[in-house]
Design a protein around this motif. Structure first.
Motif, PDB file in Angstrom:
ATOM      1  N   ASN A  90      41.284  27.292  45.061  1.00  0.00           N
ATOM      2  CA  ASN A  90      40.654  25.974  44.962  1.00  0.00           C
ATOM      3  C   ASN A  90      39.236  25.900  45.521  1.00  0.00           C
ATOM      4  O   ASN A  90      38.411  25.146  45.016  1.00  0.00           O
ATOM      5  CB  ASN A  90      41.537  24.896  45.586  1.00  0.00           C
ATOM      6  N   GLU A  91      38.914  26.655  46.550  1.00  0.00           N
ATOM      7  CA  GLU A  91      37.569  26.562  47.126  1.00  0.00           C
ATOM      8  C   GLU A  91      36.579  27.526  46.482  1.00  0.00           C
ATOM      9  O   GLU A  91      35.488  27.131  46.102  1.00  0.00           O
ATOM     10  CB  GLU A  91      37.628  26.793  48.640  1.00  0.00           C
ATOM     11  N   SER A  92      36.953  28.779  46.368  1.00  0.00           N
ATOM     12  CA  SER A  92      36.010  29.786  45.862  1.00  0.00           C
ATOM     13  C   SER A  92      35.970  29.838  44.338  1.00  0.00           C
ATOM     14  O   SER A  92      34.987  30.288  43.756  1.00  0.00           O
ATOM     15  CB  SER A  92      36.385  31.175  46.385  1.00  0.00           C
ATOM     16  N   GLY A  93      37.036  29.405  43.678  1.00  0.00           N
ATOM     17  CA  GLY A  93      37.090  29.473  42.227  1.00  0.00           C
ATOM     18  C   GLY A  93      37.462  30.853  41.696  1.00  0.00           C
ATOM     19  O   GLY A  93      37.544  31.059  40.496  1.00  0.00           O
ATOM     20  N   ARG A  94      37.685  31.812  42.596  1.00  0.00           N
ATOM     21  CA  ARG A  94      38.067  33.148  42.126  1.00  0.00           C
ATOM     22  C   ARG A  94      39.432  33.058  41.460  1.00  0.00           C
ATOM     23  O   ARG A  94      40.242  32.189  41.784  1.00  0.00           O
ATOM     24  CB  ARG A  94      38.036  34.161  43.251  1.00  0.00           C
ATOM     25  N   ALA A  95      39.671  33.965  40.516  1.00  0.00           N
ATOM     26  CA  ALA A  95      40.893  33.858  39.732  1.00  0.00           C
ATOM     27  C   ALA A  95      41.433  35.235  39.354  1.00  0.00           C
ATOM     28  O   ALA A  95      40.688  36.217  39.298  1.00  0.00           O
ATOM     29  CB  ALA A  95      40.628  33.059  38.459  1.00  0.00           C
ATOM     30  N   PHE A  96      42.720  35.273  39.114  1.00  0.00           N
ATOM     31  CA  PHE A  96      43.376  36.426  38.503  1.00  0.00           C
ATOM     32  C   PHE A  96      44.420  35.875  37.552  1.00  0.00           C
ATOM     33  O   PHE A  96      44.730  34.680  37.560  1.00  0.00           O
ATOM     34  CB  PHE A  96      43.992  37.367  39.548  1.00  0.00           C
ATOM     35  N   PHE A  97      44.932  36.740  36.699  1.00  0.00           N
ATOM     36  CA  PHE A  97      45.923  36.339  35.711  1.00  0.00           C
ATOM     37  C   PHE A  97      47.235  37.054  35.958  1.00  0.00           C
ATOM     38  O   PHE A  97      47.240  38.239  36.319  1.00  0.00           O
ATOM     39  CB  PHE A  97      45.432  36.662  34.301  1.00  0.00           C
ATOM     40  N   LEU A  98      48.332  36.352  35.740  1.00  0.00           N
ATOM     41  CA  LEU A  98      49.660  36.940  35.734  1.00  0.00           C
ATOM     42  C   LEU A  98      50.122  36.898  34.285  1.00  0.00           C
ATOM     43  O   LEU A  98      50.247  35.821  33.685  1.00  0.00           O
ATOM     44  CB  LEU A  98      50.606  36.150  36.631  1.00  0.00           C
ATOM     45  N   VAL A  99      50.325  38.093  33.713  1.00  0.00           N
ATOM     46  CA  VAL A  99      50.670  38.210  32.299  1.00  0.00           C
ATOM     47  C   VAL A  99      52.112  38.693  32.197  1.00  0.00           C
ATOM     48  O   VAL A  99      52.441  39.776  32.693  1.00  0.00           O
ATOM     49  CB  VAL A  99      49.716  39.191  31.580  1.00  0.00           C
ATOM     50  N   ASP A 100      52.964  37.873  31.588  1.00  0.00           N
ATOM     51  CA  ASP A 100      54.363  38.275  31.412  1.00  0.00           C
ATOM     52  C   ASP A 100      54.434  39.601  30.678  1.00  0.00           C
ATOM     53  O   ASP A 100      53.594  39.911  29.828  1.00  0.00           O
ATOM     54  CB  ASP A 100      55.134  37.217  30.624  1.00  0.00           C
ATOM     55  N   SER A 101      55.453  40.356  31.021  1.00  0.00           N
ATOM     56  CA  SER A 101      55.615  41.680  30.412  1.00  0.00           C
ATOM     57  C   SER A 101      57.075  41.884  30.048  1.00  0.00           C
ATOM     58  O   SER A 101      57.923  41.037  30.306  1.00  0.00           O
ATOM     59  CB  SER A 101      55.163  42.762  31.392  1.00  0.00           C
ATOM     60  N   SER A 102      57.361  43.037  29.461  1.00  0.00           N
ATOM     61  CA  SER A 102      58.743  43.355  29.109  1.00  0.00           C
ATOM     62  C   SER A 102      59.555  43.704  30.355  1.00  0.00           C
ATOM     63  O   SER A 102      60.770  43.647  30.341  1.00  0.00           O
ATOM     64  CB  SER A 102      58.786  44.498  28.095  1.00  0.00           C
ATOM     65  N   SER A 103      58.859  44.066  31.436  1.00  0.00           N
ATOM     66  CA  SER A 103      59.560  44.294  32.701  1.00  0.00           C
ATOM     67  C   SER A 103      59.819  42.938  33.355  1.00  0.00           C
ATOM     68  O   SER A 103      59.355  41.913  32.886  1.00  0.00           O
ATOM     69  CB  SER A 103      58.739  45.198  33.623  1.00  0.00           C
ATOM     70  N   LYS A 104      60.537  42.928  34.431  1.00  0.00           N
ATOM     71  CA  LYS A 104      60.905  41.664  35.073  1.00  0.00           C
ATOM     72  C   LYS A 104      59.738  40.990  35.776  1.00  0.00           C
ATOM     73  O   LYS A 104      59.737  39.791  35.985  1.00  0.00           O
ATOM     74  CB  LYS A 104      62.038  41.898  36.074  1.00  0.00           C
ATOM     75  N   LYS A 105      58.737  41.757  36.155  1.00  0.00           N
ATOM     76  CA  LYS A 105      57.627  41.207  36.920  1.00  0.00           C
ATOM     77  C   LYS A 105      56.368  41.134  36.059  1.00  0.00           C
ATOM     78  O   LYS A 105      56.090  42.035  35.268  1.00  0.00           O
ATOM     79  CB  LYS A 105      57.363  42.076  38.144  1.00  0.00           C
ATOM     80  N   PRO A 106      55.569  40.080  36.234  1.00  0.00           N
ATOM     81  CA  PRO A 106      54.325  39.987  35.467  1.00  0.00           C
ATOM     82  C   PRO A 106      53.292  41.005  35.957  1.00  0.00           C
ATOM     83  O   PRO A 106      53.361  41.474  37.090  1.00  0.00           O
ATOM     84  CB  PRO A 106      53.848  38.558  35.737  1.00  0.00           C
ATOM     85  N   HIS A 107      52.370  41.346  35.074  1.00  0.00           N
ATOM     86  CA  HIS A 107      51.273  42.227  35.450  1.00  0.00           C
ATOM     87  C   HIS A 107      50.110  41.385  35.954  1.00  0.00           C
ATOM     88  O   HIS A 107      49.811  40.329  35.401  1.00  0.00           O
ATOM     89  CB  HIS A 107      50.816  43.076  34.259  1.00  0.00           C
ATOM     90  N   LEU A 108      49.468  41.856  36.996  1.00  0.00           N
ATOM     91  CA  LEU A 108      48.273  41.218  37.518  1.00  0.00           C
ATOM     92  C   LEU A 108      47.100  41.788  36.733  1.00  0.00           C
ATOM     93  O   LEU A 108      46.965  43.005  36.610  1.00  0.00           O
ATOM     94  CB  LEU A 108      48.129  41.536  39.009  1.00  0.00           C
TER      95      LEU A 108
END
Length: 190
Positions: A90-108
């Motif tokens: 919220n303050e810095s505006g920096r971002a990353f994405f969590l992308v769903d995958s075929s594995s149980k955990k999303p990829h960063l």
């Protein structure tokens, strides 16, 4: 729209049968001898064009197919069938994405990096591959405003980034995951 992405695999297969792809862009195809930088710049220009117009044109699709033939079909499948979340501090505006995958955990995923195994063995290890399917899906989702956005505190952003990255890159015993070591992406040596 979703219908556009549903038609993309058909267009891709038709384009792959056409041998005139060299006319799509005016730069030689990425190769071992060439730096990826101009192609990455072109990829980002295509995404900017998509963002500006709000749609993927046939010309954009042709260029994406030329630049990212291996990643495009997978990225389209992700856009159609999986969740892509943009986590913003919220303050810095920096971002990353969590992308769903075929594995149980999303990829960063962030521009230039993804925690998937394919990033290590297809992108980082080969200069002719520009992005993995997760990174391309992230770039296209951002351009098309198709990602869920979650704004969090700086502290929560760091915790989520750190936890997701650690789970993706390290085994439960603290050793670097095998695919990272096998394909020369040992993060401890960077």
């Amino acid at each position: 729209s979703t219908m556009l992405w549903t038609l993309v695999p058909l267009k891709i297969s038709l384009k792959m049968a056409d041998c005139s792809v060299s006319s799509i862009v005016s730069v030689p195809a990425p190769s071992i001898e060439n730096s990826a930088a101009p192609y990455l710049h072109l990829l980002h220009d295509i995404c900017e064009d998509i963002e500006t117009s709000g749609k993927v044109t046939d010309e954009n699709l042709d260029k994406l197919l030329f630049l990212c033939p291996e990643a495009l079909v997978g990225a389209v499948d992700i856009l159609d069938n999986k969740k892509i979340k943009r986590v913003v501090a919220n303050e810095s505006g920096r971002a990353f994405f969590l992308v769903d995958s075929s594995s149980k955990k999303p990829h960063l995923s962030i521009p230039g990096f993804c925690t998937c195994a394919a990033f290590c063995h297809k992108v980082a290890a080969r200069p002719d591959a520009l992005v993995c399917k997760h990174e391309l899906a992230m770039l296209l989702a951002q351009a098309l405003s198709k990602s869920e956005v979650e704004v969090v505190t700086e502290e929560d952003w760091l915790k989520t980034f750190s936890k997701t990255w650690t789970q993706a890159m390290f085994e439960s015993d603290g050793n670097v995951k095998g695919h990272c070591v096998q394909y020369g992406c040992n993060i401890g040596e960077r």
